[in-house]
Design a protein around this motif. Structure first.
Motif, PDB file in Angstrom:
ATOM      1  N   SER A 138      52.294  46.479  28.922  1.00 32.13           N
ATOM      2  CA  SER A 138      53.551  45.893  29.377  1.00 32.13           C
ATOM      3  C   SER A 138      53.260  45.105  30.643  1.00 32.13           C
ATOM      4  O   SER A 138      52.935  45.696  31.686  1.00 32.13           O
ATOM      5  N   ALA A 139      53.354  43.787  30.558  1.00 32.44           N
ATOM      6  CA  ALA A 139      52.966  42.930  31.685  1.00 32.44           C
ATOM      7  C   ALA A 139      53.874  43.135  32.882  1.00 32.44           C
ATOM      8  O   ALA A 139      55.076  43.407  32.743  1.00 32.44           O
ATOM      9  N   GLY A 140      53.282  42.995  34.069  1.00 32.28           N
ATOM     10  CA  GLY A 140      54.043  43.092  35.300  1.00 32.28           C
ATOM     11  C   GLY A 140      54.611  41.735  35.709  1.00 32.28           C
ATOM     12  O   GLY A 140      54.538  40.758  34.967  1.00 32.28           O
ATOM     13  N   ARG A 141      55.162  41.692  36.905  1.00 29.27           N
ATOM     14  CA  ARG A 141      55.744  40.442  37.402  1.00 29.27           C
ATOM     15  C   ARG A 141      55.521  40.352  38.898  1.00 29.27           C
ATOM     16  O   ARG A 141      55.674  41.344  39.629  1.00 29.27           O
ATOM     17  N   TYR A 142      55.155  39.153  39.351  1.00 33.36           N
ATOM     18  CA  TYR A 142      54.872  38.944  40.774  1.00 33.36           C
ATOM     19  C   TYR A 142      55.911  38.009  41.387  1.00 33.36           C
ATOM     20  O   TYR A 142      56.298  37.006  40.792  1.00 33.36           O
ATOM     21  N   SER A 143      56.376  38.373  42.578  1.00 27.92           N
ATOM     22  CA  SER A 143      57.204  37.471  43.374  1.00 27.92           C
ATOM     23  C   SER A 143      56.802  37.645  44.827  1.00 27.92           C
ATOM     24  O   SER A 143      56.054  38.561  45.175  1.00 27.92           O
ATOM     25  N   SER A 144      57.286  36.759  45.659  1.00 33.70           N
ATOM     26  CA  SER A 144      56.938  36.840  47.088  1.00 33.70           C
ATOM     27  C   SER A 144      57.470  38.099  47.740  1.00 33.70           C
ATOM     28  O   SER A 144      56.987  38.529  48.789  1.00 33.70           O
ATOM     29  N   TRP A 145      58.505  38.703  47.116  1.00 32.08           N
ATOM     30  CA  TRP A 145      59.163  39.845  47.740  1.00 32.08           C
ATOM     31  C   TRP A 145      58.771  41.177  47.107  1.00 32.08           C
ATOM     32  O   TRP A 145      58.808  42.209  47.760  1.00 32.08           O
ATOM     33  N   ARG A 154      48.958  33.931  48.666  1.00 37.91           N
ATOM     34  CA  ARG A 154      48.141  33.406  47.570  1.00 37.91           C
ATOM     35  C   ARG A 154      47.020  34.372  47.194  1.00 37.91           C
ATOM     36  O   ARG A 154      46.707  34.558  46.009  1.00 37.91           O
ATOM     37  N   LYS A 155      46.417  35.014  48.202  1.00 35.57           N
ATOM     38  CA  LYS A 155      45.349  35.981  47.946  1.00 35.57           C
ATOM     39  C   LYS A 155      45.896  37.191  47.172  1.00 35.57           C
ATOM     40  O   LYS A 155      45.287  37.654  46.203  1.00 35.57           O
ATOM     41  N   GLN A 156      47.068  37.697  47.594  1.00 31.42           N
ATOM     42  CA  GLN A 156      47.684  38.826  46.903  1.00 31.42           C
ATOM     43  C   GLN A 156      48.016  38.470  45.451  1.00 31.42           C
ATOM     44  O   GLN A 156      47.819  39.273  44.539  1.00 31.42           O
ATOM     45  N   LYS A 157      48.499  37.241  45.248  1.00 27.91           N
ATOM     46  CA  LYS A 157      48.856  36.833  43.888  1.00 27.91           C
ATOM     47  C   LYS A 157      47.623  36.728  43.010  1.00 27.91           C
ATOM     48  O   LYS A 157      47.640  37.148  41.842  1.00 27.91           O
ATOM     49  N   ARG A 158      46.516  36.186  43.568  1.00 28.39           N
ATOM     50  CA  ARG A 158      45.273  36.102  42.804  1.00 28.39           C
ATOM     51  C   ARG A 158      44.780  37.484  42.412  1.00 28.39           C
ATOM     52  O   ARG A 158      44.367  37.726  41.268  1.00 28.39           O
ATOM     53  N   GLU A 159      44.820  38.430  43.358  1.00 29.02           N
ATOM     54  CA  GLU A 159      44.385  39.794  43.082  1.00 29.02           C
ATOM     55  C   GLU A 159      45.289  40.446  42.027  1.00 29.02           C
ATOM     56  O   GLU A 159      44.804  41.154  41.142  1.00 29.02           O
ATOM     57  N   PHE A 160      46.588  40.209  42.145  1.00 32.14           N
ATOM     58  CA  PHE A 160      47.541  40.775  41.186  1.00 32.14           C
ATOM     59  C   PHE A 160      47.265  40.259  39.782  1.00 32.14           C
ATOM     60  O   PHE A 160      47.192  41.032  38.819  1.00 32.14           O
ATOM     61  N   LEU A 161      47.105  38.936  39.660  1.00 28.73           N
ATOM     62  CA  LEU A 161      46.876  38.339  38.344  1.00 28.73           C
ATOM     63  C   LEU A 161      45.528  38.764  37.766  1.00 28.73           C
ATOM     64  O   LEU A 161      45.409  38.989  36.550  1.00 28.73           O
ATOM     65  N   ALA A 162      44.517  38.898  38.616  1.00 30.51           N
ATOM     66  CA  ALA A 162      43.195  39.333  38.138  1.00 30.51           C
ATOM     67  C   ALA A 162      43.270  40.766  37.624  1.00 30.51           C
ATOM     68  O   ALA A 162      42.686  41.099  36.578  1.00 30.51           O
ATOM     69  N   ARG A 163      43.990  41.606  38.355  1.00 23.62           N
ATOM     70  CA  ARG A 163      44.149  42.988  37.927  1.00 23.62           C
ATOM     71  C   ARG A 163      44.923  43.057  36.611  1.00 23.62           C
ATOM     72  O   ARG A 163      44.575  43.804  35.692  1.00 23.62           O
ATOM     73  N   GLU A 164      45.983  42.285  36.489  1.00 24.67           N
ATOM     74  CA  GLU A 164      46.764  42.257  35.255  1.00 24.67           C
ATOM     75  C   GLU A 164      45.892  41.845  34.068  1.00 24.67           C
ATOM     76  O   GLU A 164      45.992  42.422  32.977  1.00 24.67           O
ATOM     77  N   ALA A 165      45.028  40.848  34.284  1.00 32.24           N
ATOM     78  CA  ALA A 165      44.156  40.381  33.203  1.00 32.24           C
ATOM     79  C   ALA A 165      43.177  41.469  32.782  1.00 32.24           C
ATOM     80  O   ALA A 165      42.927  41.660  31.581  1.00 32.24           O
ATOM     81  N   ARG A 166      42.625  42.215  33.750  1.00 28.82           N
ATOM     82  CA  ARG A 166      41.699  43.306  33.417  1.00 28.82           C
ATOM     83  C   ARG A 166      42.410  44.400  32.636  1.00 28.82           C
ATOM     84  O   ARG A 166      41.884  44.945  31.664  1.00 28.82           O
ATOM     85  N   TRP A 167      43.606  44.770  33.071  1.00 31.54           N
ATOM     86  CA  TRP A 167      44.363  45.824  32.387  1.00 31.54           C
ATOM     87  C   TRP A 167      44.756  45.392  30.974  1.00 31.54           C
ATOM     88  O   TRP A 167      44.704  46.191  30.035  1.00 31.54           O
ATOM     89  N   ALA A 168      45.136  44.129  30.812  1.00 30.20           N
ATOM     90  CA  ALA A 168      45.507  43.640  29.479  1.00 30.20           C
ATOM     91  C   ALA A 168      44.299  43.665  28.553  1.00 30.20           C
ATOM     92  O   ALA A 168      44.411  44.049  27.379  1.00 30.20           O
ATOM     93  N   ALA A 169      43.130  43.259  29.076  1.00 28.16           N
ATOM     94  CA  ALA A 169      41.911  43.268  28.262  1.00 28.16           C
ATOM     95  C   ALA A 169      41.518  44.692  27.897  1.00 28.16           C
ATOM     96  O   ALA A 169      41.099  44.962  26.761  1.00 28.16           O
ATOM     97  N   LEU A 170      41.654  45.621  28.843  1.00 26.51           N
ATOM     98  CA  LEU A 170      41.333  47.022  28.570  1.00 26.51           C
ATOM     99  C   LEU A 170      42.272  47.591  27.505  1.00 26.51           C
ATOM    100  O   LEU A 170      41.837  48.291  26.583  1.00 26.51           O
ATOM    101  N   ALA A 171      43.556  47.301  27.621  1.00 28.29           N
ATOM    102  CA  ALA A 171      44.525  47.780  26.632  1.00 28.29           C
ATOM    103  C   ALA A 171      44.177  47.255  25.240  1.00 28.29           C
ATOM    104  O   ALA A 171      44.264  47.988  24.251  1.00 28.29           O
ATOM    105  N   ALA A 172      43.767  46.000  25.157  1.00 31.43           N
ATOM    106  CA  ALA A 172      43.399  45.421  23.860  1.00 31.43           C
ATOM    107  C   ALA A 172      42.206  46.144  23.263  1.00 31.43           C
ATOM    108  O   ALA A 172      42.172  46.424  22.057  1.00 31.43           O
ATOM    109  N   ARG A 173      41.216  46.470  24.081  1.00 34.74           N
ATOM    110  CA  ARG A 173      40.020  47.180  23.576  1.00 34.74           C
ATOM    111  C   ARG A 173      40.368  48.593  23.132  1.00 34.74           C
ATOM    112  O   ARG A 173      39.755  49.131  22.213  1.00 34.74           O
ATOM    113  N   LEU A 174      41.343  49.218  23.792  1.00 38.75           N
ATOM    114  CA  LEU A 174      41.734  50.586  23.448  1.00 38.75           C
ATOM    115  C   LEU A 174      42.714  50.633  22.280  1.00 38.75           C
ATOM    116  O   LEU A 174      43.029  51.718  21.782  1.00 38.75           O
TER     117      LEU A 174
END
Length: 341
Positions: A53-60, A28-48
């Motif tokens: 291209s969104a990533g994808r998270y799975s348990s594996w 759960r901690k890894q998923k939260r960090e992954f999603l938070a990072r994705e949100a920051r990158w998406a926001a940065l891309a929008a400003r630039l």
């Protein structure tokens, strides 16, 4: 006898439950960090104004998102990846850009190690970029070394300090087509990502001044690079004058201004040294140019079939390009009939 067995089962069951619970917390901690990072990158891309291209998270497996944009005539891609080192995966982030003028030197800027110091002792010299702290920390290898001016131009001013502070263990490399700045970690800090973008673009766009000079002239035009990062085209400048059209390209580490020649032009070997013509020039090619020739600096002259080329090792300025076009126009006008000046 049943009581010890029951106790053992309870202990084992409790341990398994604890491990499963701990594993679930980690996931759960890894998923939260992954999603938070994705949100920051998406926001940065929008400003630039970039594409994310969104990533994808799975348990594996995690597939990270990436930022792609075109800036300063270079294609850029920022992404994360993982290098497997046995059972110890190592995370990295990289910022890649195409050389805006098509191709540059093979380049490696890496943290200085004992191996580099031994190489220095045997005459394998690093390229000095002029900042004492940077040159002491990083080894800079550039092939061919004659294109070191491109690296110095791209990392001038405060860029070396930003590199040293922001990426002390990072590496900037080029395979002559693509520049790559890579550093450890899956980066979530927007400021560091922007710094990486500025540093890579600073080097990628170095050396475009002659093409910008062509574009600024009334009779000049430039076809700027296009296409994907891995197979991006090179800029081509076209400058009209005197009834001919000169073409400017960056080829084999030099600027090449060329145009058609008359069939009556005799073979000749000549060059400019500090703006002074040397060698044998057909009569009429330099006629009437006088003091304009000092703009030519150092340039080699070659005839290849029905084309005449002026090869500048350093970037030609606006005056040099205009004078070079006049020379090419005279070469296309049936000069000399075999006579030399």
């Amino acid at each position: 006898m049943a009581e010890p067995i029951t106790a053992i089962v309870a202990i084992v069951g409790g341990s398994v439950a604890s491990l499963l619970g701990l594993g679930s917390l980690i996931v759960r901690k890894q998923k939260r960090e992954f999603l938070a990072r994705e949100a920051r990158w998406a926001a940065l891309a929008a400003r630039l104004g970039a594409t994310f291209s969104a990533g994808r998270y799975s348990s594996w497996k995690m597939r990270f998102g990436a930022i792609a944009l075109a800036r300063d005539h270079a294609a850029v891609r920022i992404e994360c990846y993982t290098v497997s080192n046995g059972d110890n995966p190592i995370p990295y982030t990289r910022c890649q850009a195409s050389w805006a003028h098509g191709a540059g030197p093979r380049l490696a800027i890496t943290k200085k190690t004992f191996r580099h110091r031994v190489g220095d002792a045997f005459g394998k010299e690093d390229l000095a970029l002029g900042d004492r702290a940077f040159d002491a920390h990083y080894a800079v290898r550039c092939d061919p070394s004659a294109l070191g001016w491109l690296v110095r131009a791209g990392l001038g001013g405060a860029a070396l300090g930003r590199f040293l502070v922001g990426f002390p263990t990072g590496e900037l490399r080029s395979d002559a087509r693509t520049l790559t700045l890579a550093w450890p970690g899956h980066e979530a800090d927007e400021a560091r990502l922007l710094t990486a973008l500025e540093l890579v673009l600073g080097v990628a766009r170095a050396g475009l001044e002659p093409f910008r000079a062509v574009a600024s002239l009334p009779d000049g035009a430039v076809t700027w690079p296009a296409g994907p990062l891995e197979d991006r085209s090179a800029p081509v400048g076209r400058l009209a004058g005197g009834g001919t059209v000169a073409t400017l390209r960056f080829v084999d580490g030099a600027y090449r201004l060329e145009g058609p020649v008359a069939s009556t032009l005799p073979p000749f070997a000549a060059r400019f040294e500090g703006g002074v013509p040397t060698g044998e020039w057909p009569r009429g090619v330099l006629e009437g140019l006088g003091g304009e020739l000092d703009a030519m600096g150092d340039a080699d002259v070659s005839v290849d079939g029905d084309r005449l080329a002026l090869r500048f090792v350093r970037p030609p300025n606006r005056r040099a390009l205009q004078t070079g076009t006049r020379i090419l126009a005279r070469a296309a006008g049936a000069p000399g009939q075999g006579a030399f000046r």
